[in-house]
Design an enzyme around this catalytic site. Structure first.
Site, PDB file in Angstrom:
ATOM      1  N   LYS A  16       0.846  -1.192   0.000  1.00  0.00           N
ATOM      2  CA  LYS A  16       0.000   0.000   0.000  1.00  0.00           C
ATOM      3  C   LYS A  16       0.881   1.241   0.000  1.00  0.00           C
ATOM      4  CE  LYS A  16      -3.940   1.777   2.745  1.00  0.00           C
ATOM      5  NZ  LYS A  16      -4.722   1.551   3.991  1.00  0.00           N
ATOM      6  N   SER A  61      -9.605   1.500   2.906  1.00  0.00           N
ATOM      7  CA  SER A  61      -8.723   2.270   2.051  1.00  0.00           C
ATOM      8  C   SER A  61      -7.659   1.421   1.340  1.00  0.00           C
ATOM      9  CB  SER A  61      -8.013   3.361   2.856  1.00  0.00           C
ATOM     10  OG  SER A  61      -7.211   2.781   3.866  1.00  0.00           O
ATOM     11  N   SER A  92      -9.999  -0.897   7.087  1.00  0.00           N
ATOM     12  CA  SER A  92      -9.300  -0.668   5.819  1.00  0.00           C
ATOM     13  C   SER A  92      -8.525  -1.856   5.271  1.00  0.00           C
ATOM     14  CB  SER A  92      -8.355   0.528   5.931  1.00  0.00           C
ATOM     15  OG  SER A  92      -9.075   1.716   5.764  1.00  0.00           O
TER      16      SER A  92
END
Lengths: 464, 104
Positions: free
Chosen positions: A74, A149, A173
């Site tokens: 990420k 996310s 997330s």
């Protein structure tokens, strides 16, 4: 294995075994992976930046734990000399001068960063639609969102553009995008994994973790980086257990409480989950309905605590030491920073911030009570299937509402794991179950999730 | 407790505190968003918190320190510290002026 299968579609465990018995070479794997990335990455908008040294690094890592296998990261983890943007315009040109603890340990164990994945800008959201660099599409069905996310990381796993991915979770997330993309998502206890070098969002709940094809793969990756770090004072000082040692365990006699089973609007997801949980009863676990504190309060707790911590953490982006100035914040970041500033300001902090931190205590007390009676709790990870593109614009609270079933466990710091339990034959979209256990008891969630996954038919990779 | 009235004036004040430049149109939209969000948050007021104190962290850890010594590789060189700065002069960060002549 069928003939059309390519090596990038292997699970991490299968690839490790293949490399060990020489039925697969690292060059073959990267050849297939690079083709798949070329074919799919632009369309799904998964990687913001690719590591062009990946294959060379992998070849040199053959004597390591992870043998050079490709891992997606990420883009809110600082990676030395690889751009790190947090999907924000402000950090568009930011090149970290240091490595996060997670990616440092991952690479030392032979994991190769294949690229940095898209997220909601600053990890503010549950759709990956608020990325300053455009949304990621759900590889199961591109009309739909991947969740967020960590949406880029979940999509990278679902599209076989990596063998496993690193994500981070503040309240859902990791687990929510894992649920929406039909993958496993493992969020360890808060403090189990170092936050050093992760672009901070809400410091009291931020937890790095893994998105993977199977529970086993998630454990193989988590084993490389969990544990104490002198550079993160909130890390648990005791050495982390070996998470792979909790696989293939007997779950006979374990008590599993089903929470949120009578929430309005969740009738379909709860009914399907109840059917699948029969697997655990057949394995000898005791599954029964349990009564937890109404999760609606957790929306308010999370909203207030998260915005407050965001307003403080994002104050560092002043355009002096790195990044562009504050006029480059997107709408969502502006909303969150300002609301946090407001709820912390004189005259309002008692009414909002302190009240939220008191209700947080109610959740901690409620979980403590539930875990006297149950070893593990389970509910759906998300109220339903992945929403359509554009859905996040419907409310400034979109993420909070979608993450409602995960927020109480997040603000309490508990470990949790998403495992797929149903795939819709028409839309190809998944539903996922969220297993949670007391703080530091990843062993329990892994045991149950692993048994559940291995005895259900909902893992795409294991059952292809 | 009364419902919080969020107007543009309050939003502009908060924007100033947070150093976020916003336009008039934005402040109007933000006032609406704030009201909508706070109406959801207001659900908290129905929870009975008379018997509990606040929770700010969940690990139970206290006074975690490390030895006060320089660890090789944990500090930036000057060049590394300045590497991402948009404006640099003579080895320093250039910052916006905050004092004016009349402040002296």
């Amino acid at each position: 294995m069928d003939n059309k299968m390519t090596f990038n579609q292997l699970t991490l465990k299968e690839a490790l075994d293949g490399l060990a018995d020489a039925s697969l070479t690292i060059e073959e794997l990267y050849r297939d992976l690079n083709l798949a990335i070329k074919e799919k990455n632009q369309f799904y908008n998964i990687y913001l930046n690719l590591n062009d040294q990946a294959e060379q690094q992998a070849v040199l890592a053959q004597d390591t734990q992870l043998k050079g296998l490709p891992i997606a990261v990420k883009d809110n983890f600082c990676t030395k000399n690889l751009p790190t943007t947090a999907s924000s315009r402000i950090l568009e040109n930011f090149i970290p001068q240091y490595e996060s603890t997670v990616t440092d340990r991952l690479q030392k164990a032979g994991g190769v960063i294949v690229g940095k994945t898209n997220l909601d800008a600053w990890a503010h959201g549950s759709s990956t639609e608020t990325s300053d660099f455009g949304p990621t599409l759900n590889p199961r069905n591109p009309q739909h969102l991947p969740g967020g996310s960590s949406g880029g990381s979940a999509a990278a796993v679902a599209a076989d553009l990596c063998l496993a991915a690193i994500g981070s979770e503040t309240a859902g997330s990791i687990r929510q995008p894992a649920a929406w993309c039909g993958t496993v998502g493992l969020k360890p206890s808060y403090g189990r994994v170092s936050r050093f070098g992760v672009i901070a969002m809400a410091s009291s709940t931020d937890s790095p973790g893994v998105i993977a094809k199977t529970v086993e793969d998630a454990c193989l990756v988590l084993d490389t980086f969990a544990g104490p770090d002198p550079r993160d004072a909130t890390c648990k000082p005791e050495v982390a257990p070996k998470f792979t040692s909790f696989l293939d365990q007997d779950i006979k006699g374990l008590k599993i409480g089903v929470i949120y089973h009578d929430l309005k609007g969740l009738e379909e997801t709860n009914e399907k989950l109840a059917q699948e949980l029969a697997i655990l009863s057949q394995l000898g676990a005791r599954v029964e309905k349990a009564e937890a504190l109404d999760p609606h309060y957790a929306i308010g707790v999370y909203t207030v605590v998260q915005r407050a911590e965001v307003s403080s953490n994002l104050a560092r982006f002043d355009g002096v030491r790195y990044g562009k100035d504050r006029s480059f914040f997107g709408d969502e970041a502006k909303r969150r920073i300002m609301l946090g500033t407001f709820t912390l300001s004189k005259g309002y902090s008692e009414q909002y911030y302190n009240l939220a931190q008191k209700v947080r205590t109610l959740y901690l007390n409620d979980f403590a009570k539930l875990f006297k009676k149950y070893d593990v709790l389970v509910s759906p990870s998300s109220p339903g299937f992945a929403k359509k593109l554009g859905a996040s614009a419907s409310s400034p609270m979109f993420g909070e509402l979608e993450d409602m079933l995960l927020e109480a466990s997040s603000v309490s710091g508990l470990p949790g794991i998403n495992v797929p339990y149903y795939q819709d034959p028409d839309s190809q979209l998944f539903l996922g179950a969220n297993f949670i256990a007391p703080m530091w008891r990843e062993d329990l969630v892994i045991k149950v999730a692993d048994a559940f996954e291995k005895n259900s038919k909902w893992n795409t990779w294991r059952n292809r | 407790m009364s419902k919080q009235n969020i107007d543009q004036k309050l939003v502009k004040h908060v924007a100033e505190l947070a150093h976020i430049p916003i336009s008039d149109a934005e402040s109007q939209q933000l006032a609406k968003d704030f009201s909508q969000t706070l109406s959801v948050v207001d659900q908290l007021k129905s929870a009975d918190v008379s018997q509990v104190s606040t929770t700010h962290q969940v690990t139970g850890l206290k006074n975690i320190t490390r030895e006060d010594k320089v660890v090789e590789g944990w500090s930036f060189t000057q060049a590394e510290a300045l590497a991402n700065a948009p404006h640099v002069q003579d080895g320093f960060f250039l910052v916006p002026q905050v004092l004016n002549a009349e402040d002296n």
